[in-house]
Design a protein around this motif. Structure first.
Motif, PDB file in Angstrom:
ATOM      1  N   GLU A 137      -7.611  -1.478  11.047  1.00 35.89           N
ATOM      2  CA  GLU A 137      -6.704  -2.036  10.036  1.00 35.89           C
ATOM      3  C   GLU A 137      -5.947  -0.943   9.292  1.00 35.89           C
ATOM      4  OE1 GLU A 137      -8.614  -4.758   7.362  1.00 35.89           O
ATOM      5  OE2 GLU A 137      -9.461  -5.925   9.019  1.00 35.89           O
ATOM      6  N   GLU A 140      -3.250   0.400  11.579  1.00 36.04           N
ATOM      7  CA  GLU A 140      -2.166  -0.576  11.690  1.00 36.04           C
ATOM      8  C   GLU A 140      -1.286  -0.555  10.433  1.00 36.04           C
ATOM      9  OE1 GLU A 140      -2.300  -5.324  11.748  1.00 36.04           O
ATOM     10  OE2 GLU A 140      -3.382  -4.393  13.420  1.00 36.04           O
ATOM     11  N   ASN A 141      -1.922  -0.509   9.269  1.00 42.98           N
ATOM     12  CA  ASN A 141      -1.171  -0.471   8.011  1.00 42.98           C
ATOM     13  C   ASN A 141      -0.400   0.838   7.851  1.00 42.98           C
ATOM     14  OD1 ASN A 141      -2.037  -3.032   7.322  1.00 42.98           O
ATOM     15  ND2 ASN A 141      -3.799  -2.287   6.167  1.00 42.98           N
TER      16      ASN A 141
END
Length: 185
Positions: A137, A140-141
């Motif tokens: 995550e 991805e961010n």
């Protein structure tokens, strides 16, 4: 039979109906070789649109240095929750020492390397992730934030953002070393 005046024009002559009358010399040469009047009507504006870059317009070109892309990428990556720091151990050690020097500035481009062309860029980041955060995550961010910041800030197309997770920061890493009672005198 009626004579067509536009066919009688010489290559390179502007057509009064086509606009300003100014013509790109390269377009005139192309039209002369191809014998096509439509090619002769290409302007600098159309050529810039063909380049498909907001950095190249009919009135000139804008150049963005690699350091600009590095700084924007570093700032955008640090804004992501779960990112503890940027760079490998050597970079972080150097940054920690330089921050103690009065008047020094924080190095926002540490942990960022960039390959940049005229219209595109590729970015490599080295990060340290907080313990407990999902690396998938966070990565991805980071990608989303870096691409948005660089494309908006520079007009360059980001073709890839590679992320290397160098370490995981543990909460006990923040604690100061305890007194052992074996001090040097």
């Amino acid at each position: 039979m009626t004579e067509n005046n536009s066919a009688a024009q010489k290559p390179g002559q502007g057509n009064a109906a086509s606009g300003s009358g100014r013509q790109n010399p390269a377009s005139a040469d192309l039209a002369a070789r191809n014998g096509n009047d439509h090619s002769a009507e290409l302007t600098r504006k159309q050529a810039a649109a063909a380049a498909n870059s907001p950095l190249v317009i009919e009135y000139g070109a804008t150049t963005v240095e690699e350091t600009v892309v590095q700084k924007l990428s570093g700032i955008a990556a640090r804004e992501v929750p779960g990112v503890y720091a940027m760079g490998n151990i050597a970079r972080r050690t150097f940054d920690a020492i330089s921050e103690r020097i009065p008047g020094s500035r924080t190095q926002v481009s540490g942990g960022v390397s960039v390959e940049k062309g005229d219209r595109q860029t590729a970015i490599d980041l080295t990060v340290i992730v907080e313990y407990g955060a999902s690396i998938v995550e966070v990565a991805e961010n980071i990608r989303r934030n870096v691409i948005r910041a660089v494309e908006h800030g520079t007009g360059l197309e980001v073709v890839e953002v590679n992320i290397s997770v160098a370490d995981v920061h543990l909460p006990e890493d923040d604690e100061q070393p305890r007194e052992s009672g074996h001090e040097l005198t």
